[in-house]
Structure formats: structure tokens, C-alpha cells
Design a protein around this motif. Structure first.
Motif, PDB file in Angstrom:
ATOM      1  N   LEU A 183      60.830  64.097  39.495  1.00 24.72           N
ATOM      2  CA  LEU A 183      60.946  65.425  40.109  1.00 24.72           C
ATOM      3  C   LEU A 183      59.889  66.371  39.541  1.00 24.72           C
ATOM      4  O   LEU A 183      59.172  67.063  40.288  1.00 24.72           O
ATOM      5  CB  LEU A 183      62.353  65.956  39.820  1.00 24.72           C
ATOM      6  N   ILE A 184      59.773  66.369  38.217  1.00 23.62           N
ATOM      7  CA  ILE A 184      58.810  67.269  37.571  1.00 23.62           C
ATOM      8  C   ILE A 184      57.383  66.951  38.033  1.00 23.62           C
ATOM      9  O   ILE A 184      56.602  67.848  38.343  1.00 23.62           O
ATOM     10  CB  ILE A 184      58.918  67.154  36.029  1.00 23.62           C
ATOM     11  N   MET A 185      57.086  65.656  38.119  1.00 24.12           N
ATOM     12  CA  MET A 185      55.711  65.298  38.518  1.00 24.12           C
ATOM     13  C   MET A 185      55.410  65.699  39.950  1.00 24.12           C
ATOM     14  O   MET A 185      54.322  66.179  40.257  1.00 24.12           O
ATOM     15  CB  MET A 185      55.499  63.794  38.360  1.00 24.12           C
ATOM     16  N   ALA A 186      56.388  65.484  40.835  1.00 30.63           N
ATOM     17  CA  ALA A 186      56.156  65.826  42.234  1.00 30.63           C
ATOM     18  C   ALA A 186      55.934  67.333  42.372  1.00 30.63           C
ATOM     19  O   ALA A 186      54.999  67.785  43.047  1.00 30.63           O
ATOM     20  CB  ALA A 186      57.340  65.380  43.086  1.00 30.63           C
ATOM     21  N   VAL A 187      56.765  68.130  41.693  1.00 31.88           N
ATOM     22  CA  VAL A 187      56.621  69.583  41.778  1.00 31.88           C
ATOM     23  C   VAL A 187      55.305  70.017  41.124  1.00 31.88           C
ATOM     24  O   VAL A 187      54.581  70.879  41.647  1.00 31.88           O
ATOM     25  CB  VAL A 187      57.824  70.278  41.082  1.00 31.88           C
ATOM     26  N   PHE A 188      54.972  69.383  40.025  1.00 34.05           N
ATOM     27  CA  PHE A 188      53.755  69.768  39.299  1.00 34.05           C
ATOM     28  C   PHE A 188      52.499  69.548  40.144  1.00 34.05           C
ATOM     29  O   PHE A 188      51.649  70.420  40.259  1.00 34.05           O
ATOM     30  CB  PHE A 188      53.669  68.962  37.993  1.00 34.05           C
ATOM     31  N   VAL A 189      52.415  68.366  40.735  1.00 35.67           N
ATOM     32  CA  VAL A 189      51.217  68.084  41.555  1.00 35.67           C
ATOM     33  C   VAL A 189      51.304  68.829  42.888  1.00 35.67           C
ATOM     34  O   VAL A 189      50.314  69.328  43.404  1.00 35.67           O
ATOM     35  CB  VAL A 189      51.051  66.563  41.788  1.00 35.67           C
ATOM     36  N   GLY A 190      52.514  68.958  43.433  1.00 32.31           N
ATOM     37  CA  GLY A 190      52.677  69.590  44.745  1.00 32.31           C
ATOM     38  C   GLY A 190      52.521  71.102  44.722  1.00 32.31           C
ATOM     39  O   GLY A 190      52.013  71.684  45.693  1.00 32.31           O
ATOM     40  N   PHE A 191      52.959  71.743  43.635  1.00 32.51           N
ATOM     41  CA  PHE A 191      52.964  73.213  43.648  1.00 32.51           C
ATOM     42  C   PHE A 191      52.182  73.872  42.517  1.00 32.51           C
ATOM     43  O   PHE A 191      51.756  75.010  42.654  1.00 32.51           O
ATOM     44  CB  PHE A 191      54.407  73.735  43.567  1.00 32.51           C
ATOM     45  N   PRO A 225      46.479  73.789  41.143  1.00 38.34           N
ATOM     46  CA  PRO A 225      45.945  74.421  42.352  1.00 38.34           C
ATOM     47  C   PRO A 225      45.543  73.380  43.402  1.00 38.34           C
ATOM     48  O   PRO A 225      44.931  72.370  43.075  1.00 38.34           O
ATOM     49  CB  PRO A 225      44.725  75.185  41.832  1.00 38.34           C
ATOM     50  N   LYS A 226      45.904  73.689  44.659  1.00 37.43           N
ATOM     51  CA  LYS A 226      45.708  72.705  45.719  1.00 37.43           C
ATOM     52  C   LYS A 226      44.249  72.261  45.817  1.00 37.43           C
ATOM     53  O   LYS A 226      43.959  71.087  46.047  1.00 37.43           O
ATOM     54  CB  LYS A 226      46.180  73.270  47.052  1.00 37.43           C
ATOM     55  N   ASN A 227      43.322  73.209  45.628  1.00 32.89           N
ATOM     56  CA  ASN A 227      41.913  72.808  45.805  1.00 32.89           C
ATOM     57  C   ASN A 227      41.477  71.751  44.791  1.00 32.89           C
ATOM     58  O   ASN A 227      40.668  70.879  45.091  1.00 32.89           O
ATOM     59  CB  ASN A 227      40.981  74.033  45.797  1.00 32.89           C
ATOM     60  N   ARG A 228      42.062  71.812  43.591  1.00 30.00           N
ATOM     61  CA  ARG A 228      41.707  70.797  42.580  1.00 30.00           C
ATOM     62  C   ARG A 228      42.250  69.420  42.988  1.00 30.00           C
ATOM     63  O   ARG A 228      41.576  68.406  42.852  1.00 30.00           O
ATOM     64  CB  ARG A 228      42.290  71.176  41.212  1.00 30.00           C
ATOM     65  N   LEU A 285      42.194  59.617  50.094  1.00 31.98           N
ATOM     66  CA  LEU A 285      43.307  59.384  51.027  1.00 31.98           C
ATOM     67  C   LEU A 285      42.910  59.651  52.477  1.00 31.98           C
ATOM     68  O   LEU A 285      43.573  59.201  53.407  1.00 31.98           O
ATOM     69  CB  LEU A 285      44.489  60.293  50.672  1.00 31.98           C
ATOM     70  N   ARG A 286      41.856  60.432  52.645  1.00 34.73           N
ATOM     71  CA  ARG A 286      41.392  60.862  53.982  1.00 34.73           C
ATOM     72  C   ARG A 286      42.507  61.408  54.844  1.00 34.73           C
ATOM     73  O   ARG A 286      43.222  62.285  54.422  1.00 34.73           O
ATOM     74  CB  ARG A 286      40.641  59.711  54.655  1.00 34.73           C
ATOM     75  N   TRP A 287      42.729  60.815  56.019  1.00 35.54           N
ATOM     76  CA  TRP A 287      43.723  61.381  56.962  1.00 35.54           C
ATOM     77  C   TRP A 287      45.133  61.406  56.382  1.00 35.54           C
ATOM     78  O   TRP A 287      45.973  62.178  56.807  1.00 35.54           O
ATOM     79  CB  TRP A 287      43.703  60.624  58.285  1.00 35.54           C
ATOM     80  N   ALA A 288      45.368  60.578  55.376  1.00 36.83           N
ATOM     81  CA  ALA A 288      46.740  60.500  54.851  1.00 36.83           C
ATOM     82  C   ALA A 288      47.016  61.586  53.811  1.00 36.83           C
ATOM     83  O   ALA A 288      48.136  61.728  53.336  1.00 36.83           O
ATOM     84  CB  ALA A 288      46.997  59.130  54.250  1.00 36.83           C
ATOM     85  N   PHE A 289      45.969  62.357  53.467  1.00 36.36           N
ATOM     86  CA  PHE A 289      46.160  63.343  52.401  1.00 36.36           C
ATOM     87  C   PHE A 289      47.315  64.305  52.696  1.00 36.36           C
ATOM     88  O   PHE A 289      48.171  64.552  51.855  1.00 36.36           O
ATOM     89  CB  PHE A 289      44.874  64.141  52.152  1.00 36.36           C
ATOM     90  N   ASP A 290      47.331  64.858  53.915  1.00 39.77           N
ATOM     91  CA  ASP A 290      48.340  65.881  54.223  1.00 39.77           C
ATOM     92  C   ASP A 290      49.757  65.312  54.157  1.00 39.77           C
ATOM     93  O   ASP A 290      50.675  65.974  53.683  1.00 39.77           O
ATOM     94  CB  ASP A 290      48.062  66.513  55.590  1.00 39.77           C
TER      95      ASP A 290
END
Ligand code: PFF
Length: 445
Positions: free
Chosen positions: A392-400, A403-406, A415-420
Motif C-alpha cells: 500500500l505504501i509503495m503504491a501511494v508513494f509512487v502514485g501520489f 512528482p509525476k514528471n519524474r 511502458l509506452r501506451w501502457a504507462f497511463d
């Protein structure tokens, strides 16, 4: 501090070595058996694909970007509130706790390697007695082999990332695959192979309930070594231009393939020579030896080889369970590798003794609280709380938090098209799934 780097193949072997463990060969077949086979396998495969794979990439990313021990990596990557986020890195402690019972089980396996040279139980009843008397009354044997496991693991850790961990995986992983592959080929020639196939792949949804679902998610985490900083710590030593998606794919693929191969092989032997798809943790220690007995002399050879493969799988996972804390003390407190390896080793060795005692008649009464003994409590707390919490912590950490740009600058090209879809799953699907799993494993749901 300069960290040694894995070679390209070295990383995949080490990460796969971490993932492929007792969870694949001991646990997966028996829980698949408990939940009726096919439908459970299907749910498990979907979980691995939809949640496991995306968390695996996220965990690799934190290590790869942070480049240090788990605590420092979280601290480094959090743009604000670093002093709070660094606690995310303490998921590494879960690995050390798991080792408390993991090392004891490796000890049982060592014992079975040795005894299989001269003895196999003739009946299920006898097999049950043998296992039961080791578990409940033979402290000395369990203690001796647990100590051997501790010495081996500490020795490898002390030799470091390249000379210890990479090298060990370089030899043991191919050996493990050859042994299991050979035994699997033999199994395909037996009549019962088709029964095993049917059992593993024909979904019988009547056995699938919420509990089966939660068990599948929990097991996917355990078997992929997620949520305990193992993959993160290894990923801190990836080469600069590593492709995380490809690496994650290989690890997930090898882990899943080996679980399926082991399951098919074991069920074939159990259908052909034994009692059918046995349920419960005694599968490899009780039903299987009795089935090997029926095979005659080849059964002894198979038993020895099988337990050697199981020991290899357990040992390569063990080093990855302890290395995150070793790395933490080296990185943050400038301990020598020797000091860190020995002290971490002594930690799980010492508490492991209580895990053994908690099954021994005469001692277990003092080491049982509620419905569980110490051994089971450690298993339960790590699997039900620490592991999903780490995820849970990892998903929130990378997800939120990062910073998204990093995140995007590294992951979109890979990941190309699968990134989103990946990013969406980290933000919304995985945290909810983890939360539900945690509540339900804790008995709240
Ligand atoms: N994945 C290992 C298994 O299936 O046995 C166990 C494990 C190793 C879990 C390393 C977690 C970990 F960090």
C-alpha cells in the motif's frame, strides 16, 4: 557510499531467486489444493498480472531512483515530509521477521534431504508420524539444521552483493530449474499428468469465496517478494540504463512458471502414487514422501533431488529477506558488512529458536497466545499486516508522492501506451485492493 552493481543477468537471477522460494514449491501447491485447484489458480494468475506486476515495477522504481537502502531511498525521493516518508523504508524489517520461521522451514528441508538417502515412509500415517515427531518433539534436529541455515545465509551475505548474492544465484537458480524441469518432464510421461492438468486448470468456482480471493492476493505478494524491500534493495544496484519493465516481466514470468511447473509435478505424483491433491502445509513433508516411497528406488533419488531444489529455492530467497536490513545498517550507520550480516543473522537465529520451541511439546504452552503459537503469529503478522501495508505504501508513494514528471520521464519510454494504465492502477486499484486484503486478513471484514 558506492554500491556494487549487478550484471544484467545477475540482477534477473537474483530477483527471480528472491521470488522463487518456499512460497512457490511448498505453499502454492497446498493452498491451490485447499481452494480446489483451477479457479484459485485463475484468480491467482489474474492477481499476479493485474496487481503484482505493477507493484513489482513500482518497487523496482523506488530502488532504482533512490539508489540506496530502503529507508534512505524513501527519504531521498519524497519531495516534502522526508522525515515521515522514510518510515516507508522500514518495510525491510518484515523480511527479517519472515526469516524467523523461514529459516526453521529450511532446516526441516535439510533434515529431509539427509533422511531421504536411507528412508522414506511407507504409508501416509507413518509419514505423518515422522513429520509430527520432528515438529513436536525433536528440538535438537530442528535447532541444528536451523543453525546450519543461519551460518550459510550469513556467510553469503557477508561476501557481498557480487561475490555472495549474485554468485550464489548464478549457480543455484539454474540448478533448481534443471532439477525441477527434469522431474516435471518425467511427470508428463505418467498417466496421472492429465488429472493434474485438469485439477490445476479446470476452474471449479464453487470453492472460490472472498477468503480464497484474499489468500490469492496475499500469496501473490509473498511469492513475488513484494512489500518487504527485497526487490527495492536489489534494484538500487541496477545498472543505469536498466529496463525495469523487462526485468519485472522476467521475474514475474519465472516465478509464475516455476510455481505452475512445481504444482503440476507434485499433483501428478500425488495422483499417480499417493493420496490425490493433499491439502495443508504437510503436502511436501507428508504426502509427497509417502508418494515417493511408492516409486521405489527412483523415489529416493527424486526425494533427495526435490528437497535439494527446495533448499536452493529457500536459500536464494533468504538472502534477499535479510539483505535489506544489512544494507540499511551499512548505508546509514557505516557498519561493516561483516558486522551487519552477523548481527542480522543472529537476530533471526535467536528468535527462530523460539519459533521451533513454539511447536515443541512442553514448551509450546508458554509460547502460544490465543489460537496461534509464536511460529504462526510471526507468519500471520508479516503476511496479514506488514506485507500488504508495504504494498500500500509503495503504491501511494509512487502514485501520489514522487512528482509525476519524474516517474513519467523514466517509465513512459519503457511502458509506452501502457504507462497511463499502470499509473492509474497504482493510484486507485492497488491501494484499495491492499486495504481490503489487509482488513480481511486481520479479520475485520
Ligand atoms: N518470495 C519468497 C517465496 O516465495 O518463498 C519469499 C520472500 C522472499 C518474500 C523475499 C519476501 C521477500 F522479500
Amino acid at each position: 557510499m558506492k554500491i556494487a552493481r549487478f550484471s544484467r543477468v545477475g540482477f534477473i537471477l537474483a530477483a527471480a531467486g528472491s521470488a522463487v522460494g518456499l512460497g512457490n514449491i511448498w505453499k502454492f501447491p497446498y493452498i491451490a489444493g485447499e481452494y480446489g485447484g483451477g479457479a484459485f489458480v485463475l484468480v491467482y494468475l489474474l492477481t499476479v498480472l493485474l496487481i503484482g506486476f505493477s507493484i513489482m515495477i513500482a518497487e523496482m522504481l523506488i530502488g532504482y531512483m533512490g539508489r540506496r537502502d530502503t529507508v534512505s531511498s524513501f527519504e531521498e525521493l519524497a519531495p516534502t515530509k522526508k522525515h515521515l516518508w522514510k518510515f516507508g523504508g522500514f518495510q525491510a524489517l518484515a523480511g527479517l521477521c519472515i526469516m524467523i520461521f523461514y529459516s526453521v522451514v529450511i532446516g526441516w528441508i535439510f533434515n529431509y534431504i539427509v533422511t531421504s538417502f536411507t528412508y522414506l515412509p511407507a504409508t501416509m500415517q507413518e509419514a505423518e508420524n515422522v513429520f509430527g515427531s520432528m515438529l513436536h518433539s525433536d528440538f535438537t534436529t530442528q535447532f541444528t539444521y536451523h543453525t546450519i541455515a543461519f551460518l550459510w545465509i550469513t556467510y553469503v551475505l557477508n561476501r557481498g552483493l557480487k561475490g555472495g548474492i549474485e554468485k550464489m544465484n548464478f549457480f543455484l537458480m539454474p540448478a533448481l530449474m534443471i532439477i525441477l524441469g527434469g522431474m516435471f518432464l518425467y511427470a508428463t510421461t505418467l498417466g496421472a499428468f492429465s488429472e493434474a492438468l485438469h485439477f490445476m486448470f479446470y476452474p471449479n468456482f464453487s470453492k472460490i469465496n472472498g477468503e480464497a480471493f484474499v489468500t490469492a492476493v496475499g500469496h501473490a505478494f509473498f511469492t513475488l517478494s513484494l512489500g518487504m524491500g527485497a526487490i527495492m534493495t536489489y534494484s538500487a544496484s541496477l545498472e543505469k540504463d536498466a529496463n525495469l519493465v523487462k526485468n519485472a516481466f522476467w521475474v514475474v514470468f519465472l516465478d509464475t512458471a516455476i510455481a505452475i511447473v512445481a504444482g503440476l509435478m507434485l499433483f501428478t505424483f500425488l495422483y499417480q502414487y499417493g493420496s490425490g491433491p493433499a491439502k495443508g502445509p504437510g503436502l511436501v513433508f507428508i504426502s509427497l514422501p509417502a508418494a515417493f516411497y511408492e516409486m521405489g528406488i527412483i523415489g529416493n533419488i527424486f526425494a533427495i533431488l526435490f528437497f535439494i531444489a527446495l533448499a536452493f529455492a529457500g536459500l536464494t530467497s533468504s538472502v534477499s529477506l535479510v539483505e535489506p536490513m544489512v544494507q540499511y545498517f551499512i548505508d546509514r550507520f557505516s557498519w561493516s558488512r561483516l558486522k551487519a550480516s552477523v548481527l542480522m543473522g543472529l537476530f533471526f537465529w535467536f528468535f527462530g529458536i523460539f519459533a521451533i520451541l513454539s511447536n515443541i511439546d512442553g514448551a509450546k504452552e508458554y509460547l502460544t497466545w490465543g489460537s496461534k503459537n509464536f511460529f504462526d503469529w510471526v507468519d500471520y503478522i508479516t503476511a496479514a499486516i506488514m506485507l500488504p501495508l508495504g504494498g500500500l505504501i509503495m503504491a501511494v508513494f509512487v502514485g501520489f508522492i514522487i512528482p509525476k514528471n519524474r516517474v513519467e520521464s523514466i517509465m513512459r519510454p519503457q511502458l509506452r501506451w501502457a504507462f497511463d494504465a499502470w499509473y492509474f492502477s497504482l493510484r486507485y486499484i492497488t491501494p484499495v485492493a491492499m486495504f481490503v486484503v489487509m482488513l480481511s486478513l486481520m479479520g475485520v471484514l
